[in-house]
Write a protein that holds these residues in place. Structure first.
Motif, PDB file in Angstrom:
ATOM      1  N   ARG A 214       0.634  -0.929   0.319  1.00  0.00           N
ATOM      2  CA  ARG A 214       0.095  -0.324  -0.015  1.00  0.00           C
ATOM      3  C   ARG A 214       0.791   1.551   0.171  1.00  0.00           C
ATOM      4  NH1 ARG A 214      -2.940  -1.049   4.349  1.00  0.00           N
ATOM      5  NH2 ARG A 214      -4.657  -1.694   3.699  1.00  0.00           N
ATOM      6  N   GLU A 215       1.831   1.025   1.004  1.00  0.00           N
ATOM      7  CA  GLU A 215       2.641   2.048   0.601  1.00  0.00           C
ATOM      8  C   GLU A 215       3.403   2.457  -0.555  1.00  0.00           C
ATOM      9  OE1 GLU A 215       3.182   4.509   2.981  1.00  0.00           O
ATOM     10  OE2 GLU A 215       1.543   3.287   4.698  1.00  0.00           O
ATOM     11  N   GLN A 216       4.035   1.605  -1.362  1.00  0.00           N
ATOM     12  CA  GLN A 216       4.791   1.467  -2.319  1.00  0.00           C
ATOM     13  C   GLN A 216       3.763   2.044  -3.407  1.00  0.00           C
ATOM     14  OE1 GLN A 216       7.653   1.048  -3.275  1.00  0.00           O
ATOM     15  NE2 GLN A 216       8.368   0.166  -1.414  1.00  0.00           N
ATOM     16  N   SER A 217       2.427   1.264  -3.231  1.00  0.00           N
ATOM     17  CA  SER A 217       1.440   2.479  -4.118  1.00  0.00           C
ATOM     18  C   SER A 217       1.244   3.912  -4.051  1.00  0.00           C
ATOM     19  CB  SER A 217       0.475   1.690  -4.437  1.00  0.00           C
ATOM     20  OG  SER A 217      -1.059   2.414  -4.482  1.00  0.00           O
ATOM     21  N   PHE A 218       1.142   4.533  -3.008  1.00  0.00           N
ATOM     22  CA  PHE A 218       1.397   5.645  -2.933  1.00  0.00           C
ATOM     23  C   PHE A 218       2.321   6.219  -2.831  1.00  0.00           C
ATOM     24  CE2 PHE A 218      -1.571   4.610   1.356  1.00  0.00           C
ATOM     25  CZ  PHE A 218      -2.849   4.855   0.513  1.00  0.00           C
ATOM     26  N   TYR A 219       3.642   6.332  -3.255  1.00  0.00           N
ATOM     27  CA  TYR A 219       4.842   6.650  -3.753  1.00  0.00           C
ATOM     28  C   TYR A 219       4.836   6.706  -5.066  1.00  0.00           C
ATOM     29  CZ  TYR A 219       9.678   6.904  -5.046  1.00  0.00           C
ATOM     30  OH  TYR A 219      10.858   7.586  -5.032  1.00  0.00           O
ATOM     31  N   ALA A 220       3.886   5.166  -5.623  1.00  0.00           N
ATOM     32  CA  ALA A 220       3.945   5.738  -7.283  1.00  0.00           C
ATOM     33  C   ALA A 220       3.078   6.199  -7.457  1.00  0.00           C
ATOM     34  CB  ALA A 220       3.531   3.779  -7.714  1.00  0.00           C
ATOM     35  N   ASP A 221       2.285   6.431  -7.020  1.00  0.00           N
ATOM     36  CA  ASP A 221       0.996   7.254  -7.254  1.00  0.00           C
ATOM     37  C   ASP A 221       1.682   8.983  -7.410  1.00  0.00           C
ATOM     38  OD1 ASP A 221      -0.845   5.539  -8.167  1.00  0.00           O
ATOM     39  OD2 ASP A 221      -2.058   5.479  -5.927  1.00  0.00           O
ATOM     40  N   LEU A 224       4.419   9.785 -10.332  1.00  0.00           N
ATOM     41  CA  LEU A 224       3.344   9.647 -11.683  1.00  0.00           C
ATOM     42  C   LEU A 224       2.840  11.170 -11.401  1.00  0.00           C
ATOM     43  CD1 LEU A 224       1.717   9.232 -14.097  1.00  0.00           C
ATOM     44  CD2 LEU A 224       0.209   8.328 -12.862  1.00  0.00           C
ATOM     45  N   ALA A 225       1.979  11.816 -10.515  1.00  0.00           N
ATOM     46  CA  ALA A 225       1.152  12.745 -10.520  1.00  0.00           C
ATOM     47  C   ALA A 225       2.295  14.226 -10.312  1.00  0.00           C
ATOM     48  CB  ALA A 225       0.379  13.604  -8.754  1.00  0.00           C
ATOM     49  N   VAL A 226       4.243  14.160  -9.519  1.00  0.00           N
ATOM     50  CA  VAL A 226       5.248  14.589  -9.480  1.00  0.00           C
ATOM     51  C   VAL A 226       5.601  15.028 -11.189  1.00  0.00           C
ATOM     52  CG1 VAL A 226       7.056  15.420  -9.336  1.00  0.00           C
ATOM     53  CG2 VAL A 226       5.611  14.682  -7.691  1.00  0.00           C
ATOM     54  N   ALA A 227       5.151  13.933 -12.260  1.00  0.00           N
ATOM     55  CA  ALA A 227       5.053  14.143 -13.999  1.00  0.00           C
ATOM     56  C   ALA A 227       4.564  15.057 -13.996  1.00  0.00           C
ATOM     57  CB  ALA A 227       5.776  12.415 -14.144  1.00  0.00           C
ATOM     58  N   ARG A 228       3.470  14.270 -14.294  1.00  0.00           N
ATOM     59  CA  ARG A 228       2.373  15.371 -14.727  1.00  0.00           C
ATOM     60  C   ARG A 228       2.239  16.803 -14.587  1.00  0.00           C
ATOM     61  NH1 ARG A 228      -2.830  10.719 -13.467  1.00  0.00           N
ATOM     62  NH2 ARG A 228      -2.282   9.489 -15.364  1.00  0.00           N
TER      63      ARG A 228
END
Length: 349
Positions: A214-221, A224-228
């Motif tokens: 779950r924490e890894q998923s938060f980090y991946a999201d 992605l938000a930083v890139a966008r």
């Protein structure tokens, strides 16, 4: 008709031609009215850079504004001084003024010379002709071109105001995109710290694989938000730079955050009536309608006779006495009665 009639008509035509020849171009080309309207509405300077001196002055002012963090008003001022599309649009004012001045001047008279021989007889023909149709319709054509000139000027004021509004909006979007990118970076840093903590806790056996995932998923999201957000920041910045007419985006220094909102919203009880009275686009539409109405009147007036010329004849030969006279030529409406031109003008109106 007595002999002095052609001479009198000739003098009248020549007088009208001289009066029409007095029409000239204004020193500012009608641009002062655009500057005044811009100052009255948004308190910004607008410049028509038509020579190297004006270009140098505008560039010096742009460099001074870019030397500090760019405020919204500064971005608008740079756009009004440097936007290439706006500078190109200003040339339509010169075209409209040229058409207006041309409408105030009569067409040049026509001169025809002929030399004919028959045996020993040599005959010379000289004819000086004037376009009476242009003379009779000159007031209407002048009024139409004057309205078109004023319509062009108001349309350019509208272009200036639209560019100012778009630049101000682009500045707000660019600064907000920069703030959003900062917030997203902070969120990703926090998510990265959480993911690292989850990895260590899982290694120590204190967290389950589900919590770590779950924490890894938060980090991946968050990544992605930083890139966008970074892409949105770049796009917003490029749009602002393009509206300001700059070639290098690295010269623009934007503030880190938007200014604070005002403490209170001003009361505008008559804002709708003010908009109806002062909107430039409504004024342009009204003038366009009046111009179409005048065009319709001119088309109806010249429906049957579109060509009307008056000429003075002076013929002579070495064997016959001198011949003097005049001629009137006009178009016979046998096949085209002007109905198509009238219908088209009515449809446009």
């Amino acid at each position: 008709m007595n002999a002095s009639t052609p001479r009198t008509l000739t003098l009248a035509v020549l007088s009208a031609a001289l009066l029409g020849g007095c029409a000239g171009f204004s020193p500012d080309g009608g641009f002062d009215a655009i500057q005044s309207a811009t100052q009255a509405r948004i308190q910004k300077d607008v410049v028509w850079s038509r020579d190297d001196a004006s270009l140098s002055r505008a560039q010096a002012r742009i460099d001074a504004l870019l030397a500090q963090p760019l405020a919204a008003d500064d971005a608008v001022q740079i756009a009004l001084l440097n936007n290439p599309g706006l500078q190109a649009a200003f040339n339509t004012l010169g075209v409209a003024e040229a058409d207006w001045v041309a409408a105030q001047r009569l067409p040049n008279p026509g001169l025809s010379l002929a030399r004919k021989t028959r045996g020993t007889e040599v005959e010379l023909e000289r004819t000086l002709s004037f376009n009476l149709a242009a003379l009779l319709t000159m007031p209407m054509r002048t009024d139409i071109e004057q309205r078109l000139f004023e319509q062009t000027r108001r349309a350019l004021v509208l272009d200036v105001l639209r560019l100012a509004a778009e630049t101000r909006k682009a500045w707000v979007v660019a600064v907000a995109a920069g703030q959003t990118a900062q917030y997203q970076q902070q969120a990703m840093d926090a998510a990265e710290a959480g993911a690292e903590l989850a990895r260590r806790m899982a290694q120590a056996g204190n967290w389950s694989k589900l919590k770590q995932a779950r924490e890894q998923s938060f980090y991946a999201d968050a990544a992605l938000a930083v890139a966008r957000a970074g892409q949105a920041k770049l796009a917003a910045r490029e749009r602002l730079v393009r509206l300001m007419g700059l070639t290098h985006a690295d010269r623009v220094q934007l503030p880190e955050r938007l200014p604070d909102l005002p403490a209170s919203v001003p009361l505008l009880p008559d804002v709708e009536q003010q908009a109806m009275d002062s909107r430039i686009d409504l004024q342009v539409a009204r003038q366009q309608t009046e111009t179409l109405a005048n065009n319709l009147g001119l088309t109806r007036s010249t429906r049957f006779i579109n060509v009307l010329e008056f000429g003075i004849i002076n013929n002579g030969s070495n064997e016959e006495p001198q011949q003097r006279g005049y001629e009137i030529s006009f178009e016979l409406p046998l096949f085209d009665w002007g109905e198509s031109r009238v219908v088209a003008a009515e449809a446009r109106y």
